[in-house]
Scaffold this motif. Structure first.
Motif, short mmCIF file in Angstrom:
data_model
loop_
_atom_site.label_atom_id
_atom_site.label_comp_id
_atom_site.label_asym_id
_atom_site.label_seq_id
_atom_site.Cartn_x
_atom_site.Cartn_y
_atom_site.Cartn_z
N MET A 11 -6.32 11.52 1.28
CA MET A 11 -5.10 10.86 1.72
C MET A 11 -4.18 11.86 2.41
O MET A 11 -3.59 11.58 3.45
N THR A 12 -4.06 13.06 1.85
CA THR A 12 -3.22 14.09 2.45
C THR A 12 -3.73 14.43 3.85
O THR A 12 -2.95 14.53 4.79
N ARG A 13 -5.04 14.57 4.00
CA ARG A 13 -5.60 14.86 5.33
C ARG A 13 -5.31 13.73 6.31
O ARG A 13 -4.97 13.97 7.47
N ALA A 14 -5.43 12.48 5.86
CA ALA A 14 -5.15 11.34 6.74
C ALA A 14 -3.69 11.33 7.16
O ALA A 14 -3.37 11.08 8.33
N CYS A 15 -2.80 11.60 6.22
CA CYS A 15 -1.38 11.62 6.54
C CYS A 15 -1.04 12.75 7.50
O CYS A 15 -0.26 12.58 8.44
N LEU A 16 -1.63 13.91 7.27
CA LEU A 16 -1.39 15.03 8.18
C LEU A 16 -1.95 14.76 9.57
O LEU A 16 -1.40 15.20 10.57
N SER A 17 -3.03 13.99 9.64
CA SER A 17 -3.59 13.60 10.93
C SER A 17 -2.60 12.72 11.69
O SER A 17 -2.37 12.91 12.89
N GLU A 18 -1.99 11.74 11.00
CA GLU A 18 -0.99 10.89 11.64
C GLU A 18 0.20 11.72 12.09
O GLU A 18 0.68 11.58 13.22
N TYR A 19 0.66 12.58 11.21
CA TYR A 19 1.80 13.45 11.52
C TYR A 19 1.50 14.33 12.75
O TYR A 19 2.31 14.44 13.66
N GLY A 91 3.73 7.83 1.31
CA GLY A 91 2.59 6.92 1.28
C GLY A 91 1.50 7.48 0.39
O GLY A 91 0.33 7.32 0.65
N ASP A 92 1.91 8.18 -0.66
CA ASP A 92 1.00 8.88 -1.56
C ASP A 92 0.28 10.02 -0.88
O ASP A 92 -0.76 10.46 -1.32
N CYS A 93 0.82 10.51 0.21
CA CYS A 93 0.24 11.66 0.91
C CYS A 93 0.38 12.93 0.09
O CYS A 93 -0.49 13.77 0.08
N PHE A 94 1.50 13.06 -0.55
CA PHE A 94 1.82 14.27 -1.30
C PHE A 94 2.29 13.81 -2.68
O PHE A 94 3.48 13.72 -2.93
N TYR A 108 0.95 22.42 8.95
CA TYR A 108 0.38 23.22 7.88
C TYR A 108 0.67 22.60 6.53
O TYR A 108 1.81 22.60 6.08
N ALA A 109 -0.37 22.08 5.88
CA ALA A 109 -0.20 21.38 4.60
C ALA A 109 0.41 22.28 3.54
O ALA A 109 1.16 21.84 2.69
#
Length: 117
Positions: A11-19, A91-94, A108-109
């Motif tokens: 989920m974190t990777r998906a959110c960072l992709s959108e960002y 969105g439960d990214c973090f 950078y996560a």
């Protein structure tokens, strides 16, 4: 069922992709239009046609993003999170980060942090 560590990482990777895509879209829009500033949203927005027409001008993949964003006038995204506010922020990214999640170094996560609710 609670998310597993693998689910949270995905989920974190998906959110960072959108960002990352949105950040590139903002900079691309500014470069193509020869502007050094863009309108800043007053509240978190997931509308990619206002206050900057990113979707209609081809700089965003969708007209609505999953997360809400606030950016600076120079186009740098400074906050992101769920449109619902503190609960499930990002969105439960973090998980557990709270709203808003403040971005210190775009892309950078490891540098994603929270100012708290």
């Amino acid at each position: 069922m609670p998310a597993t560590v693998i689910d949270e990482a995905a989920m974190t990777r998906a959110c960072l992709s959108e960002y990352t895509a949105l950040q590139a879209g903002l900079f691309g829009y500014m470069r193509a239009n020869g502007v050094s500033t863009v309108p800043v949203p007053d509240t978190p927005t997931n509308n990619m046609n206002a206050p900057v027409p990113l979707f209609s001008s081809g700089y965003a993949r969708t007209s609505r993003t999953t997360l809400g964003y606030i950016w600076k006038a120079n186009g740098v995204i400074r906050e992101m999170g769920s449109m619902g506010g503190p609960e499930g922020a990002g969105g439960d990214c973090f998980p557990g980060a709270g709203w808003p999640v403040t971005i210190f170094a775009p892309g950078y996560a490891a540098t994603v942090s929270s100012r708290g609710a």
